[in-house]
Design an enzyme around this catalytic site. Structure first.
Site, PDB file in Angstrom:
ATOM      1  N   HIS A 158     -48.687  44.513 -27.535  1.00 17.93           N
ATOM      2  CA  HIS A 158     -48.967  45.409 -26.410  1.00 17.93           C
ATOM      3  C   HIS A 158     -49.675  46.709 -26.809  1.00 17.93           C
ATOM      4  O   HIS A 158     -49.337  47.797 -26.329  1.00 17.93           O
ATOM      5  CB  HIS A 158     -47.679  45.730 -25.650  1.00 17.93           C
ATOM      6  CG  HIS A 158     -47.063  44.542 -24.966  1.00 17.93           C
ATOM      7  ND1 HIS A 158     -47.793  43.465 -24.529  1.00 17.93           N
ATOM      8  CD2 HIS A 158     -45.755  44.270 -24.646  1.00 17.93           C
ATOM      9  CE1 HIS A 158     -46.982  42.584 -23.958  1.00 17.93           C
ATOM     10  NE2 HIS A 158     -45.746  43.035 -24.028  1.00 17.93           N
ATOM     11  N   HIS A 227     -46.928  44.825 -16.555  1.00 18.40           N
ATOM     12  CA  HIS A 227     -45.705  44.290 -17.145  1.00 18.40           C
ATOM     13  C   HIS A 227     -44.478  44.525 -16.247  1.00 18.40           C
ATOM     14  O   HIS A 227     -43.398  44.857 -16.739  1.00 18.40           O
ATOM     15  CB  HIS A 227     -45.500  44.929 -18.525  1.00 18.40           C
ATOM     16  CG  HIS A 227     -44.752  44.082 -19.496  1.00 18.40           C
ATOM     17  ND1 HIS A 227     -43.441  43.715 -19.303  1.00 18.40           N
ATOM     18  CD2 HIS A 227     -45.126  43.527 -20.659  1.00 18.40           C
ATOM     19  CE1 HIS A 227     -43.043  42.982 -20.326  1.00 18.40           C
ATOM     20  NE2 HIS A 227     -44.044  42.846 -21.166  1.00 18.40           N
ATOM     21  N   GLU A 362     -47.379  38.088 -16.295  1.00 15.50           N
ATOM     22  CA  GLU A 362     -48.429  38.957 -16.825  1.00 15.50           C
ATOM     23  C   GLU A 362     -49.751  38.180 -16.823  1.00 15.50           C
ATOM     24  O   GLU A 362     -49.974  37.350 -17.687  1.00 15.50           O
ATOM     25  CB  GLU A 362     -48.063  39.412 -18.228  1.00 15.50           C
ATOM     26  CG  GLU A 362     -46.755  40.165 -18.291  1.00 15.50           C
ATOM     27  CD  GLU A 362     -46.138  40.123 -19.683  1.00 15.50           C
ATOM     28  OE1 GLU A 362     -46.713  40.709 -20.602  1.00 15.50           O
ATOM     29  OE2 GLU A 362     -45.089  39.481 -19.853  1.00 15.50           O
TER      30      GLU A 362
HETATM   31  C1  BGC Z   1     -43.836  39.497 -24.469  1.00 10.90           C
HETATM   32  C2  BGC Z   1     -42.448  39.411 -25.033  1.00 10.90           C
HETATM   33  C3  BGC Z   1     -41.971  40.807 -25.312  1.00 10.90           C
HETATM   34  C4  BGC Z   1     -42.007  41.591 -24.020  1.00 10.90           C
HETATM   35  C5  BGC Z   1     -41.663  43.034 -24.291  1.00 10.90           C
HETATM   36  C6  BGC Z   1     -43.772  40.251 -23.205  1.00 10.90           C
HETATM   37  O1  BGC Z   1     -45.049  40.387 -22.673  1.00 10.90           O
HETATM   38  O2  BGC Z   1     -44.417  38.240 -24.291  1.00 10.90           O
HETATM   39  O3  BGC Z   1     -42.418  38.645 -26.219  1.00 10.90           O
HETATM   40  O4  BGC Z   1     -40.689  40.828 -25.847  1.00 10.90           O
HETATM   41  O5  BGC Z   1     -43.278  41.545 -23.465  1.00 10.90           O
HETATM   42  O6  BGC Z   1     -40.935  43.566 -23.314  1.00 10.90           O
END
Ligand code: BGC
Length: 399
Positions: A158, A227, A362
């Site tokens: 991210h 998210h 997402e």
């Molecule tokens: C990911 C997860 C991650 C989460 C974080 C998601 O987009 O795929 O693996 O733990 O985000 O909050």
């Protein structure tokens, strides 16, 4: 009052949409004229006007360095959505259940402090510069190897340690919504190029639309998504929610959640959501991929072309009757069932953020695309502007 200045590129997209809407309305008006007369036309015009959200702005809090964080409330006849400038985050979405009872359907905190203290969930945020993982935090553009922060099990997740979710975006109200802007400098978190990102949230009737637009002054990689964690009952588990994902393939992952590069069929696996299936029906199945991720945390390959609007997901919550339909121009969707929520934090109504109390959809390019030339590219070159649109629509279904 707000000024409705807007970015030219977004304006062009909206103008196209508006002209389609106007043409559609003209056809409807012609039909109504012959059918039911002027009174019906006036009624339909009033309803159309009411469907656009009213927008208000307030202060949500202050960052440790003194920067003010604002929150925008978008209120239509069907939905109220609140979006703050810290991380361009969705803080709440209130909709009616099948009995008309209003509830908040996203996880989050009641105050800014909760968001500042939470370094792992990304509640409601726009994640970037690269949503999801980049293997070993490394990629190559034009023969130059770039390194971005490793912050998740040896991988970059991210956008790095201070991703777009942890920055305060500039914002201004637009018609029915808010446009957030972030300029990420050349070298920010190791990514090349000054990236300008515009993310516009707009609410019309029961649909919250997100328009993304990105441009750069040097070749870079970019993958923005939202998210938000949904819980359509407003509390409790998501395991009874029934999900449809119109996707024939998905991207399985290695033990560190990096795509292997294969695109196997979902046929005969717990990843087949082509027919509506409860999340909990197979989440505990004896399946290597589910064990690696502790549940669903995978990217589905959406049918249809990259750039064309398609359905990404439909979720029906039998308890409340709420239905969430997601459409997108992105080629994939990461369906994440909140496997890493650990119950140590408490939400807006004091509820525990425990495992499987929220799911994310997402919409995105596939994880680790910079290291998989066969995946749709996330490379953005100077002179290009990339647009994408995702819409979350809320409705209800009778028992
Ligand atoms: C990911 C997860 C991650 C989460 C974080 C998601 O987009 O795929 O693996 O733990 O985000 O909050």
């Amino acid at each position: 009052m707000f000024t409705y200045s807007c970015d030219d590129r977004l304006a062009a997209v909206l103008a196209r949409t508006n002209s389609q809407v106007i043409q559609g309305n003209m056809k409807r008006i012609e039909g109504l004229l012959t059918m039911r007369g002027l009174r019906v036309i006036l009624l339909s015009m009033t309803t159309a006007l009411a469907a656009h959200a009213a927008v208000t702005k307030a202060t949500f809090g202050t960052m440790p360095d003194g920067t003010a964080v604002d929150i925008y409330t978008l209120k239509s006849d069907a939905v109220e959505a609140r979006i703050m400038t810290y991380g361009a985050r969705v803080v709440s979405i209130k909709t009616a259940d099948r009995d008309g009872k209003i509830g908040d359907v996203v996880l989050g905190y009641s105050a800014l402090d909760g968001y500042l203290a939470d370094l792992s969930t990304y509640f409601g945020a726009v994640v970037g510069r690269y949503g999801n993982r980049i293997a070993n935090g490394a990629f190559t553009i034009d023969g130059h190897e770039y390194h971005v922060p490793i912050n998740n099990n040896g991988q970059s997740l991210h956008g790095g340690i201070v991703g777009f979710d942890r920055l305060v975006w500039q914002a201004h109200a637009v018609n029915g919504g808010v446009e957030m802007t972030l300029v990420s400098k050349d070298g920010d978190q190791g990514y090349p190029g000054t990236l300008t990102a515009h993310v516009r949230y707009s609410l019309v009737h029961n649909a919250l639309r997100i328009d993304y637009s990105v441009s750069t002054d040097k070749a870079t990689v970019v993958n923005l998504t939202n998210h938000s964690y949904f819980n359509l009952s407003g509390d409790g588990t998501i395991l009874n929610d029934e999900v449809t994902l119109p996707a024939d393939h998905y991207t399985p992952v290695t033990k560190v959640l990096i795509p292997t590069g294969e695109l196997p069929s979902v046929e005969g696996t717990p990843f087949d959501f082509r027919k509506s299936t409860a999340i909990g029906a197979r989440i505990g199945a004896d399946n290597e991929q589910l064990k690696i991720a502790g549940g669903y945390d995978h990217n589905w390959v959406l049918r249809g072309k990259n750039g064309e609007t398609k359905t990404a997901a439909r979720v029906y919550d039998p308890a409340s009757g709420r239905v969430l339909t997601v459409t997108t121009t992105e080629p994939g969707v990461q369906f994440y069932t909140g496997n890493f929520l650990d119950g140590t934090k408490y939400g807006k109504a004091g509820e525990s953020h425990a495992k499987n109390t929220g799911f994310c959809l997402e919409t995105q390019h596939y994880p680790d695309s910079p290291n998989h030339p066969a995946f749709p590219t996330t490379l953005l070159k100077p002179g290009e502007t990339r647009h994408s649109t995702t819409t979350f629509t809320f409705s209800t279904h009778a028992k």
